[in-house]
Write a protein that holds these residues in place. Structure first.
Motif, PDB file in Angstrom:
ATOM      1  N   HIS A  96     -17.069   7.062  52.554  1.00  0.00           N
ATOM      2  CA  HIS A  96     -17.178   6.206  51.375  1.00  0.00           C
ATOM      3  C   HIS A  96     -17.782   4.880  51.788  1.00  0.00           C
ATOM      4  CE1 HIS A  96     -16.197   3.967  47.794  1.00  0.00           C
ATOM      5  NE2 HIS A  96     -15.435   3.149  48.489  1.00  0.00           N
ATOM      6  N   GLN A 102     -11.615   1.706  45.740  1.00  0.00           N
ATOM      7  CA  GLN A 102     -12.217   2.909  45.174  1.00  0.00           C
ATOM      8  C   GLN A 102     -11.766   4.183  45.896  1.00  0.00           C
ATOM      9  OE1 GLN A 102     -16.247   1.743  45.874  1.00  0.00           O
ATOM     10  NE2 GLN A 102     -16.403   0.548  44.001  1.00  0.00           N
ATOM     11  N   SER A 105     -10.088   7.258  43.963  1.00  0.00           N
ATOM     12  CA  SER A 105     -10.952   8.222  43.276  1.00  0.00           C
ATOM     13  C   SER A 105     -11.706   9.090  44.283  1.00  0.00           C
ATOM     14  CB  SER A 105     -11.917   7.523  42.311  1.00  0.00           C
ATOM     15  OG  SER A 105     -12.819   6.709  43.009  1.00  0.00           O
ATOM     16  N   ASN A 150     -17.013  -4.722  49.505  1.00  0.00           N
ATOM     17  CA  ASN A 150     -17.913  -3.828  48.776  1.00  0.00           C
ATOM     18  C   ASN A 150     -18.944  -3.184  49.693  1.00  0.00           C
ATOM     19  OD1 ASN A 150     -16.951  -4.165  45.989  1.00  0.00           O
ATOM     20  ND2 ASN A 150     -17.521  -6.302  46.341  1.00  0.00           N
TER      21      ASN A 150
END
Length: 161
Positions: A96, A102, A105, A150
């Motif tokens: 990821h 996140q 998910s 991020n």
């Protein structure tokens, strides 16, 4: 896309805590200290630091989680720092790029993919708690080099039965 990878035993040092989702820092904030502890002993990490989920009970918001750092060869623990090995075996892996928020998910997608493939996890469930043989999140980006979460890279590795 998830894939299946065979891994050998991998030695590491770690700490273990029983936490909630809001107290994750009790584990996460120990990673830098583990790396420093190794440096004091002249040992460099063999791979990225990780979280190892021993047990998960989301309805009761109770998790037993380790923070760990792989080492090239076994190192004796001290105090609440222990030595262990990640077990050899077949793991479903995926990566990821993005914020750790996140990962829920991403994990859901990986669990669904494995179910569609007919795979069985190294996990047992009892009284609403999942007990995992080896469920890992490797944090491959050093926050000192890249402070923006991020832009972080994370690898998930869940052991198959």
């Amino acid at each position: 896309m998830p894939q299946i990878v065979e891994f050998p035993e991998r030695p590491y040092i770690g700490i273990r805590k029983t936490i909630t989702m809001t107290s994750f820092g009790l584990v996460g904030d120990r990673i830098a200290g583990l790396i420093g502890w190794l440096a004091e002993r002249g040992v460099s990490p063999a791979d990225a630091p990780f979280f190892r989920y021993d047990s998960i009970n989301m309805p009761e918001d109770r998790l037993v989680v380790q923070a760990g750092v792989p080492v090239p060869a076994p190192v004796a623990g001290e105090g609440d720092i222990f030595a262990d090995v990640l077990p050899a075996g077949r793991y479903v892996t995926t990566s990821h790029h993005g914020h750790p928020d996140q990962l829920m998910s991403v994990t859901s997608g990986m669990l669904k993919w494995a179910e569609e493939q007919g795979l069985t996890w190294d996990m047992t469930e009892k009284d609403g708690t999942e007990h995992w043989g080896c469920r890992l999140e490797f944090y491959q980006t050093n926050p000192m080099d890249e402070p923006d979460p991020n832009n972080w890279d994370t690898a998930l590795q869940f052991r198959l039965a």
